[in-house]
Design a protein around this motif. Structure first.
Motif, PDB file in Angstrom:
ATOM      1  N   THR A   1       0.831  -1.204   0.000  1.00 21.30           N
ATOM      2  CA  THR A   1       0.000   0.000   0.000  1.00 21.30           C
ATOM      3  C   THR A   1       0.872   1.264   0.000  1.00 21.30           C
ATOM      4  O   THR A   1       0.502   2.277  -0.605  1.00 21.30           O
ATOM      5  CB  THR A   1      -0.969   0.024   1.193  1.00 21.30           C
ATOM      6  N   SER A   2       2.028   1.210   0.636  1.00 23.23           N
ATOM      7  CA  SER A   2       2.946   2.345   0.580  1.00 23.23           C
ATOM      8  C   SER A   2       3.521   2.499  -0.827  1.00 23.23           C
ATOM      9  O   SER A   2       3.665   3.624  -1.333  1.00 23.23           O
ATOM     10  CB  SER A   2       4.082   2.162   1.593  1.00 23.23           C
ATOM     11  N   HIS A   3       3.841   1.369  -1.468  1.00 27.21           N
ATOM     12  CA  HIS A   3       4.366   1.413  -2.838  1.00 27.21           C
ATOM     13  C   HIS A   3       3.326   2.001  -3.791  1.00 27.21           C
ATOM     14  O   HIS A   3       3.654   2.845  -4.638  1.00 27.21           O
ATOM     15  CB  HIS A   3       4.758   0.005  -3.275  1.00 27.21           C
ATOM     16  N   MET A   4       2.080   1.568  -3.661  1.00 25.04           N
ATOM     17  CA  MET A   4       1.051   2.088  -4.569  1.00 25.04           C
ATOM     18  C   MET A   4       0.804   3.579  -4.333  1.00 25.04           C
ATOM     19  O   MET A   4       0.487   4.321  -5.259  1.00 25.04           O
ATOM     20  CB  MET A   4      -0.251   1.283  -4.426  1.00 25.04           C
ATOM     21  N   THR A   5       0.955   4.013  -3.102  1.00 29.08           N
ATOM     22  CA  THR A   5       0.727   5.408  -2.763  1.00 29.08           C
ATOM     23  C   THR A   5       1.858   6.314  -3.247  1.00 29.08           C
ATOM     24  O   THR A   5       1.615   7.388  -3.820  1.00 29.08           O
ATOM     25  CB  THR A   5       0.583   5.572  -1.238  1.00 29.08           C
ATOM     26  N   LEU A   6       3.086   5.879  -3.054  1.00 30.99           N
ATOM     27  CA  LEU A   6       4.236   6.747  -3.253  1.00 30.99           C
ATOM     28  C   LEU A   6       5.029   6.473  -4.526  1.00 30.99           C
ATOM     29  O   LEU A   6       5.804   7.329  -4.963  1.00 30.99           O
ATOM     30  CB  LEU A   6       5.180   6.627  -2.045  1.00 30.99           C
TER      31      LEU A   6
ATOM     32  N   PRO B   1       0.945   4.645  -8.566  1.00 27.76           N
ATOM     33  CA  PRO B   1      -0.495   4.817  -8.347  1.00 27.76           C
ATOM     34  C   PRO B   1      -1.375   3.925  -9.216  1.00 27.76           C
ATOM     35  O   PRO B   1      -2.533   3.685  -8.859  1.00 27.76           O
ATOM     36  CB  PRO B   1      -0.726   6.301  -8.673  1.00 27.76           C
TER      37      PRO B   1
ATOM     38  N   ILE C   1      -3.139   1.110  -7.403  1.00 30.59           N
ATOM     39  CA  ILE C   1      -4.114   1.348  -6.337  1.00 30.59           C
ATOM     40  C   ILE C   1      -5.394   0.538  -6.536  1.00 30.59           C
ATOM     41  O   ILE C   1      -5.819  -0.205  -5.642  1.00 30.59           O
ATOM     42  CB  ILE C   1      -4.431   2.847  -6.200  1.00 30.59           C
ATOM     43  N   LYS C   2      -6.036   0.655  -7.684  1.00 30.89           N
ATOM     44  CA  LYS C   2      -7.325  -0.035  -7.865  1.00 30.89           C
ATOM     45  C   LYS C   2      -7.174  -1.552  -7.884  1.00 30.89           C
ATOM     46  O   LYS C   2      -7.857  -2.250  -7.118  1.00 30.89           O
ATOM     47  CB  LYS C   2      -8.028   0.483  -9.112  1.00 30.89           C
TER      48      LYS C   2
ATOM     49  N   MET D   1      -6.028  -2.737  -4.336  1.00 30.97           N
ATOM     50  CA  MET D   1      -7.053  -2.670  -3.302  1.00 30.97           C
ATOM     51  C   MET D   1      -8.175  -3.670  -3.562  1.00 30.97           C
ATOM     52  O   MET D   1      -8.777  -4.190  -2.613  1.00 30.97           O
ATOM     53  CB  MET D   1      -7.605  -1.255  -3.201  1.00 30.97           C
TER      54      MET D   1
END
Length: 252
Positions: free
Chosen positions: A172-177, A180, A183-184, A187
């Motif tokens: 989740t940190s990788h997808m955020t920073l 992106p 993300i979908k 998640m």
């Protein structure tokens, strides 16, 4: 006093977020014990030992004997054993993965790196390597990057376990920073695995090796593991997340 992350470990965590193929979550997990706060370790240990299902099985400490794919040849279509064999063969998986990790675990013990890992957590590590592919078969999650992410979310929903929690934290940190586009689909995999793990009966430490001849559908029904496949195809090819390109670590 609130527990804090040791700053040296924080740097390793950032390395894993940057690229968890070059600095894998398995490495991160084994690095954590030397500097982990004692109260946090105690909470993870209690989560296993105080659980009505997990505690007795963890104290028993049963490990399945090493096996070869050939030992599954006699199981007929529709059985857990037949599906397990097909999963291993179709995905070209390592049949002695758990035995290999057991040797590595012993090396880590000799080095002193995991001296502070409690016996209940050590058992979860070793038994988890034995049951990982069985859990794929039982849940229906494929041996793909998103399938691996879903299975880690499933494991975390069933047991407070730092390895699975690190998986979710790093991804989740990788997808955020970093990526992106992850993300979908990321998640979707996480929420599907989490929801299934929360509503199903616990499969942690269960001796499914003794039930290989039983119908897979019956076992799934018994443990509440029926689910609709997650198969989203709305990510354009040019937006394929980096996570989906190489394969990811296979462990619990």
């Amino acid at each position: 006093m609130v527990s804090q992350i040791e700053r040296g470990f924080g740097e390793k965590f950032l390395k894993s977020i940057d690229n968890f193929y070059t600095y894998g979550i398995d490495w991160l997990f084994n690095e954590w014990w030397e500097t982990a706060p004692a109260d946090v370790i105690a909470k993870y240990e209690a989560a296993i030992l105080d659980h009505p299902d997990h505690g007795p099985l963890a104290r028993e400490g049963w490990l399945a004997p090493d096996f070869g794919i050939g030992s599954l040849d006699s199981y007929g279509p529709g059985t857990l054993g037949h599906a397990y064999r097909a999963f291993m063969v179709d995905n070209k998986l390592v049949e002695h993965l758990a035995a290999g990790y057991h040797a590595r675990h012993e090396e880590l013990l000799q080095s002193g790196k995991i001296d502070r890992m409690p016996p209940a957590l050590a058992y979860k590590v070793l038994r988890g390597f034995q049951t990982h592919d069985l859990h794929h078969v039982l849940t229906g999650y494929p041996a793909t990057p998103l399938g691996e992410l879903a299975i880690q979310a499933f494991q975390l929903a069933q047991m407070d376990y730092p390895y699975a929690a690190m998986w979710i934290a790093v991804v989740t940190s990788h997808m955020t920073l970093v990526d992106p586009y992850l993300i979908k689909p990321g998640m979707d995999a996480i929420t599907d695995g989490w929801a299934l793990g929360r509503r199903a009966r616990s499969v942690q430490f269960v001796k499914f090796e003794h039930r290989l001849g039983e119908p897979l559908d019956d076992i799934r029904a018994e443990f509440g593991l029926q689910r609709d496949p997650v198969a989203r195809a709305d990510t354009p090819p040019e937006r394929t997340p980096e996570l989906l390109k190489p394969s990811v670590e296979r462990s619990d």
